[in-house]
Design an enzyme around this catalytic site. Structure first.
Site, PDB file in Angstrom:
ATOM      1  N   CYS A  12     -10.486 -14.106  23.031  1.00 53.74           N
ATOM      2  CA  CYS A  12      -9.648 -14.190  21.831  1.00 53.74           C
ATOM      3  C   CYS A  12     -10.279 -13.350  20.717  1.00 53.74           C
ATOM      4  O   CYS A  12     -11.479 -13.474  20.464  1.00 53.74           O
ATOM      5  CB  CYS A  12      -9.518 -15.634  21.368  1.00 53.74           C
ATOM      6  SG  CYS A  12      -8.793 -15.764  19.710  1.00 53.74           S
ATOM      7  N   CYS A  33      -6.168 -21.039  18.932  1.00 55.54           N
ATOM      8  CA  CYS A  33      -5.097 -20.497  18.083  1.00 55.54           C
ATOM      9  C   CYS A  33      -3.767 -21.162  18.406  1.00 55.54           C
ATOM     10  O   CYS A  33      -2.835 -21.073  17.633  1.00 55.54           O
ATOM     11  CB  CYS A  33      -4.889 -19.006  18.321  1.00 55.54           C
ATOM     12  SG  CYS A  33      -6.242 -17.962  17.857  1.00 55.54           S
ATOM     13  N   CYS A  55      -4.639 -18.443  23.718  1.00 55.64           N
ATOM     14  CA  CYS A  55      -5.877 -18.996  23.151  1.00 55.64           C
ATOM     15  C   CYS A  55      -5.622 -20.434  22.738  1.00 55.64           C
ATOM     16  O   CYS A  55      -4.782 -20.689  21.870  1.00 55.64           O
ATOM     17  CB  CYS A  55      -6.331 -18.187  21.935  1.00 55.64           C
ATOM     18  SG  CYS A  55      -7.665 -19.023  21.022  1.00 55.64           S
ATOM     19  N   HIS A  68     -11.455 -16.113  17.959  1.00 56.81           N
ATOM     20  CA  HIS A  68     -12.451 -17.118  18.333  1.00 56.81           C
ATOM     21  C   HIS A  68     -13.467 -16.623  19.358  1.00 56.81           C
ATOM     22  O   HIS A  68     -14.460 -17.296  19.613  1.00 56.81           O
ATOM     23  CB  HIS A  68     -11.741 -18.366  18.858  1.00 56.81           C
ATOM     24  CG  HIS A  68     -10.814 -18.967  17.847  1.00 56.81           C
ATOM     25  ND1 HIS A  68      -9.443 -18.795  17.891  1.00 56.81           N
ATOM     26  CD2 HIS A  68     -11.061 -19.693  16.738  1.00 56.81           C
ATOM     27  CE1 HIS A  68      -8.888 -19.408  16.860  1.00 56.81           C
ATOM     28  NE2 HIS A  68      -9.847 -19.950  16.142  1.00 56.81           N
ATOM     29  N   LYS A 113      -7.516   0.679   5.477  1.00 53.11           N
ATOM     30  CA  LYS A 113      -8.584   0.196   4.603  1.00 53.11           C
ATOM     31  C   LYS A 113      -9.937   0.295   5.285  1.00 53.11           C
ATOM     32  O   LYS A 113     -10.925   0.682   4.665  1.00 53.11           O
ATOM     33  CB  LYS A 113      -8.305  -1.258   4.227  1.00 53.11           C
ATOM     34  CG  LYS A 113      -7.620  -1.348   2.887  1.00 53.11           C
ATOM     35  CD  LYS A 113      -7.903  -2.672   2.225  1.00 53.11           C
ATOM     36  CE  LYS A 113      -7.220  -2.724   0.874  1.00 53.11           C
ATOM     37  NZ  LYS A 113      -6.660  -4.021   0.581  1.00 53.11           N
ATOM     38  N   LYS A 126      -4.641   8.132  10.377  1.00 53.08           N
ATOM     39  CA  LYS A 126      -3.727   7.257   9.664  1.00 53.08           C
ATOM     40  C   LYS A 126      -4.531   6.448   8.639  1.00 53.08           C
ATOM     41  O   LYS A 126      -5.612   5.954   8.956  1.00 53.08           O
ATOM     42  CB  LYS A 126      -3.022   6.311  10.640  1.00 53.08           C
ATOM     43  CG  LYS A 126      -1.906   5.535   9.950  1.00 53.08           C
ATOM     44  CD  LYS A 126      -1.150   4.588  10.877  1.00 53.08           C
ATOM     45  CE  LYS A 126      -0.163   3.780  10.065  1.00 53.08           C
ATOM     46  NZ  LYS A 126       0.238   2.531  10.677  1.00 53.08           N
ATOM     47  N   HIS A 183       4.029   1.670   2.270  1.00 53.70           N
ATOM     48  CA  HIS A 183       5.220   0.939   1.794  1.00 53.70           C
ATOM     49  C   HIS A 183       5.890   1.706   0.658  1.00 53.70           C
ATOM     50  O   HIS A 183       7.112   1.846   0.624  1.00 53.70           O
ATOM     51  CB  HIS A 183       4.846  -0.453   1.289  1.00 53.70           C
ATOM     52  CG  HIS A 183       4.097  -1.289   2.285  1.00 53.70           C
ATOM     53  ND1 HIS A 183       2.935  -1.939   1.973  1.00 53.70           N
ATOM     54  CD2 HIS A 183       4.354  -1.579   3.584  1.00 53.70           C
ATOM     55  CE1 HIS A 183       2.498  -2.600   3.034  1.00 53.70           C
ATOM     56  NE2 HIS A 183       3.334  -2.388   4.031  1.00 53.70           N
ATOM     57  N   HIS A 239       0.841  -1.202   0.000  1.00 58.82           N
ATOM     58  CA  HIS A 239       0.000   0.000   0.000  1.00 58.82           C
ATOM     59  C   HIS A 239       0.872   1.248   0.000  1.00 58.82           C
ATOM     60  O   HIS A 239       2.097   1.159  -0.082  1.00 58.82           O
ATOM     61  CB  HIS A 239      -0.978  -0.022   1.174  1.00 58.82           C
ATOM     62  CG  HIS A 239      -0.327  -0.102   2.528  1.00 58.82           C
ATOM     63  ND1 HIS A 239       0.489   0.883   3.018  1.00 58.82           N
ATOM     64  CD2 HIS A 239      -0.353  -1.068   3.480  1.00 58.82           C
ATOM     65  CE1 HIS A 239       0.916   0.546   4.227  1.00 58.82           C
ATOM     66  NE2 HIS A 239       0.430  -0.644   4.524  1.00 58.82           N
TER      67      HIS A 239
HETATM   68  N1  MSP Z   1       8.025  -5.690   9.114  1.00 60.73           N
HETATM   69  C1  MSP Z   1       8.077  -4.506   9.892  1.00 60.73           C
HETATM   70  C2  MSP Z   1       9.393  -3.781   9.717  1.00 60.73           C
HETATM   71  C3  MSP Z   1      10.613  -4.597  10.005  1.00 60.73           C
HETATM   72  S1  MSP Z   1      12.068  -3.704   9.697  1.00 60.73           S
HETATM   73  C4  MSP Z   1      13.282  -4.632  10.323  1.00 60.73           C
HETATM   74  C5  MSP Z   1       6.937  -3.582   9.480  1.00 60.73           C
HETATM   75  N2  MSP Z   1       6.387  -3.794   8.295  1.00 60.73           N
HETATM   76  S2  MSP Z   1       5.145  -2.996   7.684  1.00 60.73           S
HETATM   77  O1  MSP Z   1       4.942  -3.553   6.375  1.00 60.73           O
HETATM   78  O2  MSP Z   1       4.044  -3.057   8.568  1.00 60.73           O
HETATM   79  O3  MSP Z   1       5.501  -1.490   7.608  1.00 60.73           O
HETATM   80  C6  MSP Z   1       6.643  -1.064   6.949  1.00 60.73           C
HETATM   81  C7  MSP Z   1       6.757   0.446   6.964  1.00 60.73           C
HETATM   82  O4  MSP Z   1       5.657   1.056   6.304  1.00 60.73           O
HETATM   83  C8  MSP Z   1       6.808   1.014   8.368  1.00 60.73           C
HETATM   84  O5  MSP Z   1       7.954   1.844   8.448  1.00 60.73           O
HETATM   85  C9  MSP Z   1       5.576   1.843   8.478  1.00 60.73           C
HETATM   86  O6  MSP Z   1       5.768   2.986   9.211  1.00 60.73           O
HETATM   87  C10 MSP Z   1       5.314   2.216   7.026  1.00 60.73           C
HETATM   88  N3  MSP Z   1       3.941   2.611   6.884  1.00 60.73           N
HETATM   89  C11 MSP Z   1       2.832   1.835   6.983  1.00 60.73           C
HETATM   90  N4  MSP Z   1       1.732   2.645   6.925  1.00 60.73           N
HETATM   91  C12 MSP Z   1       2.123   3.948   6.849  1.00 60.73           C
HETATM   92  C13 MSP Z   1       1.476   5.162   6.621  1.00 60.73           C
HETATM   93  N5  MSP Z   1       0.164   5.291   6.587  1.00 60.73           N
HETATM   94  N6  MSP Z   1       2.260   6.268   6.400  1.00 60.73           N
HETATM   95  C14 MSP Z   1       3.613   6.170   6.294  1.00 60.73           C
HETATM   96  N7  MSP Z   1       4.239   5.046   6.473  1.00 60.73           N
HETATM   97  C15 MSP Z   1       3.551   3.969   7.078  1.00 60.73           C
HETATM   98  O7  MSP Z   1       6.611  -2.691  10.240  1.00 60.73           O
END
Ligand code: MSP
Length: 487
Positions: free
Chosen positions: A143, A128, A125, A146, A299, A296, A20, A17
């Site tokens: 949970c 789970c 749980c 569940h 979805k 923030k 990322h 999304h």
């Molecule tokens: N897997 C962990 C990170 C491990 S690093 C050793 C993780 N993954 S994540 O996919 O959930 O998020 C990755 C990055 O995307 C995070 O830095 C998070 O802040 C960023 N974002 C997710 N949603 C966001 C927004 N709405 N706005 C800006 N960045 C945000 O966390």
């Protein structure tokens, strides 16, 4: 100099999304800028595949965790070229090379005496077969999946002696005010440490989907330790037969979102100290992209800006530009489709795109496409002087938004210059030939300068314009509108 920049690695239980895309584009802008400066760059991104949420999501779909990870890692991998992202490697934490090196590093942490076996207690749980963390538990201690009562269970875990690094971390923060940037997040991390550090769980016994603890094979490492180490392990196997660790370690910048601050600014340096590895130069913490409602994006709230929609409607570079321009990197900011369209029309189409097409058209009309080989206008030179250095200084501090603003001021200046010199009037009087030559040469050189500086932000578009401008002294070639007017 070497420049090593990383993104967080992305959980494969969700679809790619905008959040990322945001972190990745920002890291890419820094990487491309440093490559332009001929630094020795390594840029890493990838996927975080172990742990319970992934295992749960897989089982819910009737899949093995590895099957789900394979499927979704492909989607993240495919996203990178789509965003114009130039990562040098894509790490998956299920890579064998990663797992082996995680074991090697954590074995050292163990040998150095920073682990111990202890009791982990939490809400469990039975359906789970899993512990639930406080914030997911439903009212009445149920949970979340569940909706049955949770049981108090204990499990033997390995612990990491985070508390042993209390003083070392305090010293780190006292000595290196730019270890975490921007300052607001440095203060946040420091305050967290000042509260006093507790040891943290390093392994899980019931979970199978993870990296096996080499000295106690019934356990797997807690996913965050496995994940953080990606930044180190990748250098060991990204290039077969070559170990890049000596060349790139430690990282120049770990780029992260503010939700994962504690892991990167407290756990991570402590873990590195425990393993006797050098600490990164900087952890840069960016803010959240918020929906139009100021919350923030998520979805379920329906306030999401879809990066794919932006790319389809306005192009990949428009998405990159918008994200770096509209939200100050390091702060939170609201994003939305209307704002993207506004920036597109006002800045990309009317300012930059228009400057490019009219400059080229005028050289073609008045000088048969040949850029006059005369000196540029000193009046304009003064205003462009020092721009590359100023931009470089900001990029050194991971401030792409501010850098982009400086460049954009010059894009606007060049457009005003066109109005001031009015080449179409100079072209009417042969007595103004020299003035027209100077104006056209100045515009082309000015455009070349801003275009080069814009390259990290908009690689595809700036490549097109660069090709159309040709080498100094060569002929310019016609250019389709870089950012066509929307219908
Ligand atoms: N897997 C962990 C990170 C491990 S690093 C050793 C993780 N993954 S994540 O996919 O959930 O998020 C990755 C990055 O995307 C995070 O830095 C998070 O802040 C960023 N974002 C997710 N949603 C966001 C927004 N709405 N706005 C800006 N960045 C945000 O966390």
């Amino acid at each position: 100099m070497s420049f090593y920049v990383t993104t967080p690695i992305y959980y494969v239980n969700a679809e790619p999304h905008l959040g990322h895309a945001y972190t990745t584009i920002a890291a890419d802008v820094l990487a491309r800028h440093m490559r332009q400066r001929r630094e020795d760059v390594f840029f890493l991104t990838g996927t975080d595949e172990h742990g319970e949420p992934v295992a749960d999501a897989a089982h819910a779909q009737g899949l093995e965790p590895k099957e789900l990870a394979d499927r979704n890692a492909e989607r993240f991998k495919a996203l990178m070229p789509r965003l114009g992202v130039s990562n040098d490697f894509f790490i998956r934490t299920s890579d064998e090379g990663h797992e082996l090196r995680v074991q090697e590093v954590l074995q050292r942490v163990h040998d150095n005496g920073y682990t111990y076996k202890g009791l982990y207690e939490g809400w469990y749980c039975p359906r789970c077969a899993d512990f639930k963390v406080e914030n997911e538990i439903l009212e009445g201690c149920l949970c979340p999946i569940h909706e049955i009562p949770l049981e108090r269970h204990q499990e033997e875990n390995w612990f990491f002696r985070l508390s042993a690094f209390q003083e070392a971390l305090e010293r780190l923060y006292a000595e290196r005010p730019d270890f975490v940037m921007p300052p607001r997040h440095f203060n946040e991390a420091r305050a967290f440490i000042a509260q006093g550090l507790q040891d943290v769980s390093l392994s899980r016994e019931r979970l199978k989907w993870g990296v096996t603890v080499p000295w106690d094979v019934g356990h797997v490492f807690y996913v965050w330790f496995d994940a953080l180490l990606n930044y180190y392990t990748a250098l060991g196997y990204a290039r077969p037969g070559e170990d890049l660790t000596g060349r790139f370690w430690p990282a120049t910048y770990h780029i992260i979102g503010k939700d994962i601050l504690k892991f990167h600014t407290v756990f991570w340096p402590a873990l590195l100290m425990a393993a006797e590895l050098a600490l990164p130069h900087h952890v840069f913490v960016h803010g959240f992209l918020l929906g139009a409602d100021g919350r923030k994006m998520s979805k379920s709230l329906g306030n999401v800006l879809d990066p794919f929609q932006v790319m389809e409607e306005l192009g990949d570079d428009a998405l990159r530009f918008y994200l770096m321009r509209d939200v100050a990197f390091g702060a939170d900011g609201t994003v939305g489709m209307d704002a993207v369209r506004m920036r597109y029309d006002a800045e990309l189409a009317n300012e930059y795109g228009n400057l490019a097409s009219r400059t080229i058209a005028m050289v073609q009309r008045y000088r048969d496409g040949i850029v006059p080989g005369v000196a540029t206008d000193p009046e304009l030179d003064v205003e462009l002087e020092g721009l590359p250095q100023d931009v470089a200084a900001l990029m050194d501090r991971a401030q792409p938004t501010q850098a982009l603003e400086l460049i954009w001021q010059r894009v606007r200046r060049l457009n005003r210059y066109v109005e001031e010199r009015a080449p179409w009037q100079l072209a009417r009087d042969p007595a103004d030939t020299a003035k027209l030559d100077e104006a056209l040469a100045s515009l082309v050189e000015g455009l070349r300068t801003v275009n080069t500086l814009l390259h990290p932000f908009m690689p595809a578009t700036t490549d097109k314009l660069r090709a159309a401008l040709g080498a100094p002294g060569a002929e310019v070639t016609s250019l389709e509108p870089l950012f066509p007017k929307r219908g």
